[in-house]
Design an enzyme around this catalytic site. Structure first.
Site, PDB file in Angstrom:
ATOM      1  N   ASN A  97       0.847  -1.192   0.000  1.00 38.26           N
ATOM      2  CA  ASN A  97       0.000   0.000   0.000  1.00 38.26           C
ATOM      3  C   ASN A  97       0.882   1.242   0.000  1.00 38.26           C
ATOM      4  OD1 ASN A  97      -2.560  -1.296   0.137  1.00 38.26           O
ATOM      5  ND2 ASN A  97      -2.151  -1.806   2.273  1.00 38.26           N
ATOM      6  N   VAL A 106       1.500   2.301   8.063  1.00 40.66           N
ATOM      7  CA  VAL A 106       2.835   2.402   8.664  1.00 40.66           C
ATOM      8  C   VAL A 106       3.783   3.019   7.628  1.00 40.66           C
ATOM      9  CG1 VAL A 106       4.748   1.157   9.725  1.00 40.66           C
ATOM     10  CG2 VAL A 106       2.389   0.385  10.117  1.00 40.66           C
ATOM     11  N   HIS A 110       6.516  -1.698   3.348  1.00 46.51           N
ATOM     12  CA  HIS A 110       6.310  -3.109   3.704  1.00 46.51           C
ATOM     13  C   HIS A 110       5.525  -3.770   2.591  1.00 46.51           C
ATOM     14  CE1 HIS A 110       3.305  -0.524   5.582  1.00 46.51           C
ATOM     15  NE2 HIS A 110       2.409  -1.482   5.409  1.00 46.51           N
TER      16      HIS A 110
END
Ligand code: 5GP
Length: 126
Positions: A97, A106, A110
């Site tokens: 994302n 976050v 990732h």
């Protein structure tokens, strides 16, 4: 709260704390370029996050700014983690994302690895 992926890197984010070992994680793999650990709130029977060791907010600045060796190392680590978990035969999904519309929460790049069941449509119905 989704983050603004155009903001500078913030060293206080939760994954930076995991990298500094200030916060524990259920580690599945680590090398020079990447750390992989179980998501704290799994959305599939197998839900692992792979993060680069470098300070990148998202895929956007990683793809634009990271040295080739870091990009190659990270991409290879993602494939390695999935392969080592035996996910290739049945299949798995990668997701990264980026920013507000994607609900990135976050602000450290990732890649999600989802597996262990039929994963359904690529996006939630509108
Ligand atoms: P995003 O929406 O940014 O793509 O996904 C962030 C992911 O990080 C979520 O799936 C969330 O469950 C996971 N997460 C948030 N905080 C922690 C944490 O402290 N430890 C672990 N292992 N996962 C976390």
């Amino acid at each position: 709260m989704p983050i603004d992926a155009t903001k500078p890197y913030d060293d206080s984010n939760i994954f930076a704390k995991i990298l500094r070992e200030e916060i524990p994680c259920k580690k599945v793999y680590e090398d020079e370029f990447a750390l992989a650990f179980h998501d704290i709130n799994p959305q599939a029977p197998h839900h692992v996050l792979v993060i680069p060791k470098g300070r990148y907010v998202s895929w956007d600045d990683f793809s634009a700014s990271a040295p080739d060796a870091e990009i190659a190392g990270f991409v290879r680590a993602v494939g390695h983690v999935a392969r080592e978990a035996g996910l290739v035969g049945a299949g798995y999904r990668l997701l990264a994302n980026i920013g507000m519309n994607a609900h990135q929460e976050v602000p450290h790049l990732h890649v999600h690895i989802f597996a262990g069941q039929q994963l359904g449509p690529m996006l939630a119905p509108r």
